[in-house]
Write an enzyme that holds these catalytic residues in place. Structure first.
Site, mmCIF file in Angstrom:
data_model
loop_
_atom_site.group_PDB
_atom_site.id
_atom_site.type_symbol
_atom_site.label_atom_id
_atom_site.label_comp_id
_atom_site.label_asym_id
_atom_site.label_seq_id
_atom_site.Cartn_x
_atom_site.Cartn_y
_atom_site.Cartn_z
ATOM 1 N N HIS A 10 0.825 -1.027 0.005
ATOM 2 C CA HIS A 10 0.002 0.065 0.036
ATOM 3 C C HIS A 10 0.783 1.252 -0.031
ATOM 4 C CE1 HIS A 10 0.180 1.138 4.367
ATOM 5 N NE2 HIS A 10 0.294 -0.092 4.548
ATOM 6 N N ASP A 18 6.029 2.058 6.959
ATOM 7 C CA ASP A 18 4.367 1.401 6.610
ATOM 8 C C ASP A 18 4.045 2.542 5.850
ATOM 9 O OD1 ASP A 18 1.964 0.404 6.731
ATOM 10 O OD2 ASP A 18 1.604 1.292 8.906
ATOM 11 N N GLU A 43 -5.267 1.655 2.285
ATOM 12 C CA GLU A 43 -5.124 0.479 3.323
ATOM 13 C C GLU A 43 -5.570 0.956 4.530
ATOM 14 O OE1 GLU A 43 -3.050 -2.310 5.866
ATOM 15 O OE2 GLU A 43 -2.711 -0.183 5.825
ATOM 16 N N GLU A 44 -4.548 2.141 5.033
ATOM 17 C CA GLU A 44 -4.675 2.577 6.502
ATOM 18 C C GLU A 44 -6.084 3.001 6.961
ATOM 19 O OE1 GLU A 44 -2.376 2.149 8.290
ATOM 20 O OE2 GLU A 44 -0.552 2.329 7.156
ATOM 21 N N ASP A 78 3.903 -5.752 3.553
ATOM 22 C CA ASP A 78 3.647 -4.748 4.407
ATOM 23 C C ASP A 78 4.444 -4.755 5.753
ATOM 24 O OD1 ASP A 78 2.430 -2.633 5.902
ATOM 25 O OD2 ASP A 78 0.349 -3.321 5.287
ATOM 26 N N HIS A 85 3.609 3.294 13.039
ATOM 27 C CA HIS A 85 2.777 4.652 13.038
ATOM 28 C C HIS A 85 3.393 5.597 13.961
ATOM 29 C CE1 HIS A 85 -1.185 2.697 11.209
ATOM 30 N NE2 HIS A 85 -0.125 2.310 10.553
HETATM 31 CO CO CO Z 1 -0.182 1.089 8.799
HETATM 32 ZN ZN ZN Z 2 0.840 -0.950 6.291
#
Ligand code: CO
Ligand code: ZN
Length: 333
Positions: free
Chosen positions: A63, A165, A194-195, A217, A303
């Site tokens: 992603h 990420d 995706e998030e 990922d 994150h």
């Molecule tokens: Co993420």
């Molecule tokens: Zn991710």
């Protein structure tokens, strides 16, 4: 050695969920010379295709969207109020630099009156250096999104940056795609949104109908002080996912990936991720169902704007994605 310049360009390209156009253009520039066809679908997924001869298809998905903040309101003094795009921790969002698509820069802080302890994003604001509503509104609109800015830090085998990420996997997929030799049709899909709920990958898998989807990922780890136990550690190889919140990977798919790795001496680890879903699950449920698995890159501080990976795991993920493409027999019913 890894292509550091490409990695930095992919990591820093603007592309919060639903606003992935810039990131898509940057990635397209790297894959197009190696593809028979490159296109964006209606949702914005970027799809690069290499034609094979077997009549079978492998889809890879990473992603390209990022978590970030969206402006909900601008006050009379020119401060911006925000909500989250994806899983943004309030405390980790304080005292950060942010940037908007048009280049407007700002810094974040919070209303100090209530204290930091139970702080929510409703207390967070962005200071873009303006003194009035009019001045701020000339630069940023309600509905605009920003992303966090931080440095690319090299620490031996470890690399730290915002948005590992999932840009580290986008870069890995670019590297794998560039050098991949396969008799199957290869679809490298750089997915959107995706998030915010794995929204892009499902549509892509529905349209492509691959014989196998392999998502890539980041995943968690268990090798920092006093964290939740997890068998994954940095530097021990890419992981072959068994389960996360979105998916249980079929044994056939896991065996396929492990065998492809073992044959070539590629280091891999088993992975069970307690919390968090991936495109793996969205692809699995698409259409009549898809064989779907995931190769992950162990990552610390997911994150947070200092996500940290090990370059050896990145290289193992590239090698494993390439290895899967070389296999003649794909999982079947
Ligand atoms: Co993420
Ligand atoms: Zn991710």
């Amino acid at each position: 050695m890894f292509d550091k310049e490409m990695l930095k360009n992919i990591l820093s390209a603007f592309g919060p969920s639903g606003r992935e156009e810039t990131a898509s253009e940057v990635i397209k520039g790297y894959v197009a010379p190696y593809a028979d066809e490159v296109y964006n679908d209606r949702l914005g997924n970027l799809i690069a295709v290499k034609k094979g001869t077997s009549g079978r298809k492998i889809m890879y998905s990473a992603h390209m969207d990022q978590i970030g903040l969206i402006v909900t309101d601008i006050d009379e003094k020119g401060f911006l109020r925000v909500s989250n795009v994806g899983g943004v921790s309030p405390v980790i969002s304080i005292a950060r630099e942010v940037v908007f698509k048009n280049g407007t820069r700002g810094v974040t802080y919070f209303e100090t009156e209530k204290g930091i302890k139970d702080m929510t994003l409703a207390q967070l604001f962005i200071d873009i250096g303006c003194e009035s509503y009019e001045e701020a509104a000339a630069k940023v609109d309600v509905g605009d999104m920003c992303i966090f800015v931080s440095n690319f830090v090299e620490m031996g085998n470890k690399l730290s940056s915002p948005y590992m990420d999932d840009r580290i996997a986008c870069a890995a997929l670019v590297e794998a795609f560039r050098t991949m030799k396969s008799e199957h049709d290869i679809y490298a899909v750089f997915t959107v949104q995706e998030e915010v709920g794995l929204r892009g990958a499902g549509a892509a898998a529905f349209a492509i109908e691959p014989d196998l989807n392999i998502s890539c990922d980041v995943t968690g780890m268990g090798d920092i002080p006093n964290c939740t136990r997890m068998s994954v550690k940095l530097g021990a190889g890419a992981t072959v996912k068994a389960m996360d919140s979105s998916v249980i990977v079929p044994v056939k798919v896991r065996e396929f990936l492990k065998n492809a790795a073992d044959k070539r001496g590629i280091k891999w680890q088993n992975e069970v991720l307690r919390a968090g879903g991936t495109d793996t699950g969205a692809a699995q449920r698409a259409g009549k169902g898809t064989f779907s698995g995931c190769v992950s890159i162990p990552t610390r501080y997911i994150h947070a704007p200092i996500e940290t990976i090990d370059i050896r795991d990145y290289e193992a993920a590239i090698a494993l994605m390439r290895a899967a493409a070389e296999e003649k027999e794909l999982p079947t019913v």
